[in-house]
Design a protein around this motif. Structure first.
Motif, short mmCIF file in Angstrom:
data_model
loop_
_atom_site.label_atom_id
_atom_site.label_comp_id
_atom_site.label_asym_id
_atom_site.label_seq_id
_atom_site.Cartn_x
_atom_site.Cartn_y
_atom_site.Cartn_z
N ALA A 272 0.82 -1.21 0.00
CA ALA A 272 0.00 0.00 0.00
C ALA A 272 0.86 1.26 0.00
CB ALA A 272 -0.93 -0.01 1.21
N ALA A 273 1.93 1.26 0.77
CA ALA A 273 2.80 2.43 0.84
C ALA A 273 3.49 2.70 -0.49
CB ALA A 273 3.83 2.24 1.95
N VAL A 274 3.91 1.64 -1.17
CA VAL A 274 4.58 1.81 -2.46
C VAL A 274 3.62 2.42 -3.49
CG1 VAL A 274 5.57 0.56 -4.41
CG2 VAL A 274 6.29 0.01 -2.09
N ALA A 275 2.40 1.89 -3.57
CA ALA A 275 1.45 2.40 -4.56
C ALA A 275 1.05 3.84 -4.28
CB ALA A 275 0.21 1.50 -4.58
N VAL A 276 0.73 4.14 -3.02
CA VAL A 276 0.32 5.50 -2.67
C VAL A 276 1.48 6.48 -2.85
CG1 VAL A 276 -0.42 6.96 -0.74
CG2 VAL A 276 -1.47 4.72 -1.08
N GLY A 277 2.67 6.09 -2.40
CA GLY A 277 3.82 6.98 -2.52
C GLY A 277 4.22 7.25 -3.96
N PHE A 278 4.12 6.23 -4.81
CA PHE A 278 4.55 6.44 -6.20
C PHE A 278 3.60 7.37 -6.93
CE2 PHE A 278 4.37 5.34 -10.71
CZ PHE A 278 5.72 5.48 -11.06
N TRP A 279 2.30 7.10 -6.93
CA TRP A 279 1.38 7.93 -7.72
C TRP A 279 1.12 9.29 -7.07
CZ3 TRP A 279 -0.09 2.58 -8.63
CH2 TRP A 279 0.06 2.20 -9.98
#
Length: 369
Positions: A272-279
């Motif tokens: 979840a952190a990777v997806a939210v942080g990237f976009w």
């Protein structure tokens, strides 16, 4: 004058009587104890008892000098006490020797401690190399790296590694030479099967070729960091949490029972952190921006919906993306797919599910717009 025969016979008996009495007195027998104690003793009986006692003392004098008197012989109780007295010091000596021996062994162990197994655990270097791919992927994204160049480099590496791995599994001499060079980065479970690096490169190459670039970058970052987080937290805290069930409650997907709830939660938070942080932060940093699958202002990109659809923009869209990405990452990391390595399955499953999520966003936006 001749005596009559009867008188001579009576005289002879009278003459022999003292001799027989004296011989009997030498070995006196113990007098029988009367059933009732005597009330009085005559003087003649007392004198006779005195003579018998004196005679028995003279006869036993010689035997007393060689063997000792019967009264001086030790009793059974005295012999038992003497044996106990000799046994106790012997036991005490044994105990002292045992204590001395244990003390000497302790001192010897202190002087010469046992050699511990100094085998180095290479799990941390492996995880560090595993995680570094995620940082390299983000760097290539920000620095406008070419997807074609990355795919070409990975394909060239696979063209070399796959034949080398086949030779390693078939020829023991080649296997020994290979393990001397890079064996420290291999797990024990990989020595009899295909190398995990090959599956890693295959997974990365697959998502780079088949998915949009931003989704592919997120999938590679999830593979790099979520797998490491699940393994690390599973080792540290897995013993305090229950094991995963054999089947998921929804859809009945096969899960690996060896994995714990701690690793599952760590993978979900990381995905979840990777997806939210990237976009939210990383995707806008690329100068040569391709058409993104999702933006904060515009929501779903044009590849998935009409340009005018902003239904899933802002907090609504990014929250939904984070929840779905976390859940899919945790389930994909915990799946038990038998012979399929998770380095191959994890990026493909997460990337495919994110692509499907944006398709659903676009369809809902077109329906309710």
């Amino acid at each position: 004058m001749a005596l009559p025969a009867n008188d001579a016979f009576s005289l002879g008996l009278a003459h022999d009587q003292p001799r027989r009495s004296s011989s009997r007195s030498r070995t006196p027998s113990l007098p029988r104890r009367p059933s009732t104690p005597p009330t009085s003793i005559s003087m003649a009986g007392a004198k006779r008892a005195h003579k018998l006692r004196a005679s028995s003392m003279r006869d036993s004098h010689c035997s007393s000098t060689s063997m000792g008197s019967l009264s001086d012989a030790p009793t059974i109780e005295e012999l038992a006490e003497e044996v106990d007295a000799q046994t106790v010091p012997r036991d005490a000596k044994k105990q002292s020797h045992a204590l001395n021996g244990s003390a000497s062994n302790t001192n010897r162990n202190r002087k010469h401690p046992e050699k511990k197994d100094n085998k180095i655990d290479w799990e941390i270097p492996r995880k560090a190399l595993h995680s570094s791919i995620g940082f390299l992927t983000l760097y290539l994204w920000i620095s406008d790296g070419s997807r074609d160049h990355v795919v070409t480099a990975l394909s060239s590496a696979l063209a070399i590694l796959i034949p080398v791995d086949i030779l390693r599994l078939r020829y023991p001499s080649f296997e020994r030479a290979f393990e001397k060079c890079v064996g420290i980065f291999m797990r024990d479970s990989e020595r009899q099967t295909s190398n995990g690096v090959i599956w890693y490169m295959l997974g990365v190459n697959t998502v780079l070729v088949t998915l949009p670039l931003d989704i592919a970058v997120v999938s590679v970052a999830i593979l790099s960091w979520a797998d490491t987080a699940a393994s690390t937290f599973g080792r540290l805290y897995g013993q305090f949490t229950p094991r995963l069930p054999a089947r998921s409650p929804i859809l009945g997907l096969p899960l690996a029972p060896r994995k714990s709830l701690a690793g599952f939660v760590a993978a979900a938070i990381t995905g979840a952190a990777v997806a939210v942080g990237f976009w939210s932060f990383v995707a806008p940093l690329r100068e040569q921006k391709p058409e993104l699958s999702w933006t904060w202002e515009g929501g779903v990109g044009g590849a998935f919906a009409d340009s005018g659809s902003k239904m899933f923009s802002g907090w609504t869209g990014i929250t939904t993306i984070g929840l779905v990405a976390g859940l899919v990452t945790a389930v994909a990391e915990a799946l038990d797919l038998s012979s399929i390595d998770d380095n191959l399955s994890l990026p493909i499953i997460t990337g495919g599910c994110l692509w499907g999520l944006f398709k659903v966003f676009g369809w809902l936006g077109s329906v309710f717009s």
